[in-house]
Design an enzyme around this catalytic site. Sequence first.
Site, PDB file in Angstrom:
ATOM      1  N   LYS A  22       1.518 -41.197 -22.198  1.00  0.00           N
ATOM      2  CA  LYS A  22       2.339 -42.089 -21.368  1.00  0.00           C
ATOM      3  C   LYS A  22       2.720 -43.357 -22.139  1.00  0.00           C
ATOM      4  CE  LYS A  22       0.262 -44.884 -18.278  1.00  0.00           C
ATOM      5  NZ  LYS A  22       0.645 -46.300 -18.506  1.00  0.00           N
ATOM      6  N   ASN A  23       1.740 -43.966 -22.793  1.00  0.00           N
ATOM      7  CA  ASN A  23       2.002 -45.259 -23.435  1.00  0.00           C
ATOM      8  C   ASN A  23       2.836 -45.144 -24.705  1.00  0.00           C
ATOM      9  OD1 ASN A  23       0.665 -46.483 -21.404  1.00  0.00           O
ATOM     10  ND2 ASN A  23      -1.120 -47.111 -22.613  1.00  0.00           N
ATOM     11  N   CYS A 117      -1.059 -58.544 -11.946  1.00  0.00           N
ATOM     12  CA  CYS A 117      -1.476 -57.155 -12.048  1.00  0.00           C
ATOM     13  C   CYS A 117      -2.948 -57.123 -11.688  1.00  0.00           C
ATOM     14  CB  CYS A 117      -1.216 -56.731 -13.488  1.00  0.00           C
ATOM     15  SG  CYS A 117      -2.042 -55.258 -14.011  1.00  0.00           S
ATOM     16  N   ARG A 122      -1.771 -60.914 -17.306  1.00  0.00           N
ATOM     17  CA  ARG A 122      -0.840 -60.173 -18.162  1.00  0.00           C
ATOM     18  C   ARG A 122       0.515 -60.857 -18.368  1.00  0.00           C
ATOM     19  NH1 ARG A 122      -1.637 -53.793 -17.118  1.00  0.00           N
ATOM     20  NH2 ARG A 122      -0.932 -53.685 -19.264  1.00  0.00           N
ATOM     21  N   ASP A 308      -8.654 -49.120 -22.416  1.00  0.00           N
ATOM     22  CA  ASP A 308      -8.281 -48.061 -21.472  1.00  0.00           C
ATOM     23  C   ASP A 308      -9.360 -46.971 -21.341  1.00  0.00           C
ATOM     24  OD1 ASP A 308      -5.958 -49.371 -20.923  1.00  0.00           O
ATOM     25  OD2 ASP A 308      -4.632 -47.985 -21.981  1.00  0.00           O
ATOM     26  N   ARG A 400      -0.313 -42.185 -11.907  1.00  0.00           N
ATOM     27  CA  ARG A 400       0.511 -42.903 -12.895  1.00  0.00           C
ATOM     28  C   ARG A 400       0.147 -42.515 -14.322  1.00  0.00           C
ATOM     29  NH1 ARG A 400      -0.333 -48.577 -12.869  1.00  0.00           N
ATOM     30  NH2 ARG A 400       1.023 -48.343 -14.644  1.00  0.00           N
TER      31      ARG A 400
HETATM   32  C1  UD1 Z   1      -0.810 -51.927 -23.292  1.00  0.00           C
HETATM   33  C2  UD1 Z   1      -1.042 -50.607 -22.620  1.00  0.00           C
HETATM   34  C3  UD1 Z   1      -2.272 -50.673 -21.738  1.00  0.00           C
HETATM   35  C4  UD1 Z   1      -3.465 -51.163 -22.532  1.00  0.00           C
HETATM   36  C5  UD1 Z   1      -3.144 -52.449 -23.289  1.00  0.00           C
HETATM   37  C6  UD1 Z   1      -4.239 -52.877 -24.228  1.00  0.00           C
HETATM   38  C7  UD1 Z   1       1.218 -49.716 -22.419  1.00  0.00           C
HETATM   39  C8  UD1 Z   1       2.359 -49.381 -21.523  1.00  0.00           C
HETATM   40  N1  UD1 Z   1       0.147 -50.300 -21.824  1.00  0.00           N
HETATM   41  O1  UD1 Z   1      -0.567 -52.904 -22.287  1.00  0.00           O
HETATM   42  O2  UD1 Z   1      -2.513 -49.377 -21.215  1.00  0.00           O
HETATM   43  O3  UD1 Z   1      -4.541 -51.409 -21.654  1.00  0.00           O
HETATM   44  O4  UD1 Z   1      -1.955 -52.270 -24.069  1.00  0.00           O
HETATM   45  O5  UD1 Z   1      -4.538 -51.865 -25.137  1.00  0.00           O
HETATM   46  O6  UD1 Z   1       1.238 -49.458 -23.599  1.00  0.00           O
HETATM   47  N2  UD1 Z   1      -0.883 -61.091 -23.807  1.00  0.00           N
HETATM   48  C9  UD1 Z   1      -0.459 -62.393 -23.778  1.00  0.00           C
HETATM   49  N3  UD1 Z   1       0.885 -62.646 -23.869  1.00  0.00           N
HETATM   50  C10 UD1 Z   1       1.806 -61.648 -24.010  1.00  0.00           C
HETATM   51  C11 UD1 Z   1       1.361 -60.320 -24.042  1.00  0.00           C
HETATM   52  C12 UD1 Z   1      -0.006 -60.066 -23.943  1.00  0.00           C
HETATM   53  O7  UD1 Z   1      -1.265 -63.313 -23.653  1.00  0.00           O
HETATM   54  O8  UD1 Z   1       2.998 -61.949 -24.098  1.00  0.00           O
HETATM   55  C13 UD1 Z   1      -2.348 -60.784 -23.697  1.00  0.00           C
HETATM   56  C14 UD1 Z   1      -2.692 -59.990 -22.432  1.00  0.00           C
HETATM   57  O9  UD1 Z   1      -2.868 -60.813 -21.316  1.00  0.00           O
HETATM   58  C15 UD1 Z   1      -3.963 -59.284 -22.853  1.00  0.00           C
HETATM   59  C16 UD1 Z   1      -3.746 -59.030 -24.347  1.00  0.00           C
HETATM   60  O10 UD1 Z   1      -2.683 -59.898 -24.743  1.00  0.00           O
HETATM   61  O11 UD1 Z   1      -5.070 -60.130 -22.706  1.00  0.00           O
HETATM   62  C17 UD1 Z   1      -3.349 -57.622 -24.699  1.00  0.00           C
HETATM   63  O12 UD1 Z   1      -2.317 -57.182 -23.840  1.00  0.00           O
HETATM   64  P1  UD1 Z   1      -1.200 -56.164 -24.320  1.00  0.00           P
HETATM   65  O13 UD1 Z   1      -1.627 -55.487 -25.567  1.00  0.00           O
HETATM   66  O14 UD1 Z   1       0.106 -56.881 -24.330  1.00  0.00           O
HETATM   67  O15 UD1 Z   1      -1.187 -55.118 -23.143  1.00  0.00           O
HETATM   68  P2  UD1 Z   1       0.073 -54.301 -22.678  1.00  0.00           P
HETATM   69  O16 UD1 Z   1       0.977 -54.132 -23.840  1.00  0.00           O
HETATM   70  O17 UD1 Z   1       0.607 -54.893 -21.420  1.00  0.00           O
END
Ligand code: UD1
Length: 421
Positions: A22-23, A117, A122, A308, A400
Amino acid sequence: MDKLIITGNGPVNGEVWASGAKNSALPILAATLLSEGPVTISNLPHLQDITTSLELLGRMGVEPVMGDNMTVQLDGSKVEHCHAPYELVKKMRASILVLGPLLAHFGSAEVSLPGGCAIGSRPVDLHIRGLEAMGAEISVENGYIRAKAPGGRLKGARIVFDVVTVTGTENLLMAATLADGRTVLENAAREPEVVDLAECLIAMGARIIGHGTDTIVIEGVERLHGCEYSVMPDRIETGTFLVAAAASRGKVRVTRTRADTLDAVLAKLEEAGATITTGDDWIELDMQGKRPKAVNIRTAPYPAFPTDMQAQFVALNAVAEGTGTVIETIFENRFMHVQELNRMGAHIALEGNTAVVTGTERLSGAPVMATDLRASASLVIAAIVADGETMVDRIYHIDRGYECIEEKLSGLGVIIRRSAG
Ligand code: UD1
């Protein structure tokens, strides 16, 4: 709301295949917005998030042409509106992945800001800051991110991420493929799904090196073309089946998967007492009837232990011998499964971002509620090893991320049924 009803029934045994990731599929679907010509994607998982993603692309004018076996053809040159509405983004946060491609290809984008979320706040600040560094003018108004590229094209830039972000890296990687000049992404995510996206972009004509390391270098090109691409196997779904077998003292072979994407998880399963054998596209786990031993886990970006898989290992530790400490470092509120597992008789003490899990020989079935995708997987694992019947409510969360969950688990000997309601 649908429920899953599971009756504890001894070890999980047999063979099961892994679906497409999915990701990986979600950013690859967004990447089709960059193309001039048809991109054919195969091995898509049959999941709600994929349907939402296709609906989002359809609203923009990119009508998906469905083929056999979850193959879809999409053509980015068909885009009519660069707008991602709240009603779809609120269903799926990964909709933010259209921001970079729209801006890079069409010079403007309007994407609803994802809300909070269940697993944490996030934010998407790093996506926005990175695009600004590439010359985008961005404002956040009325709940929407409104972005424009002056002169219609982004400019290459050097971007250092404060924290490792998976979708942030993916958004900027996609944006950089059509930018003017070179982009360097430092402290980039190294997740296999980022590598899969980069390989798909390369098949579309992008010039990228360093994917899979923390420095990705992209030389922008004028245009990208169509291609054919098959999505990688889902390492989290694979890991979930392996943990279900380990917790239930069973033996499972997962096929159509990739062991090289699961090193940290397989190492922990071996530490828990499992015998693991791997081949080109399969992984076999055998507990030889033994009770697992508790393991200590600390989540961190790839190649360390994935957040995850954290909830599933809390369920494993709950029935293991000894005490295991599970530390969550990525998301601040990702322990909602703990209360539910304790209702099934688990002994888990939670303090801040640490769960101390003392294994018990038996859990007992109970009505429980899924709160997020991976939390629901841990409840299913607990239900498989519990005495009696467990009813898992709100399973739209599990739908999902897990394709044909009942069929796949039934094939492994689990007594499971869905009740519509
Ligand atoms: C993706 C995965 C999710 C997984 C996560 C971490 C997808 C669709 N989802 O989520 O399943 O659990 O990676 O491996 O691929 N952060 C910030 N600012 C930002 C973006 C992120 O502070 O602009 C922080 C987040 O709050 C979190 C950390 O960075 O603490 C990592 O998040 P991130 O890797 O961005 O998660 P997703 O990409 O949303």
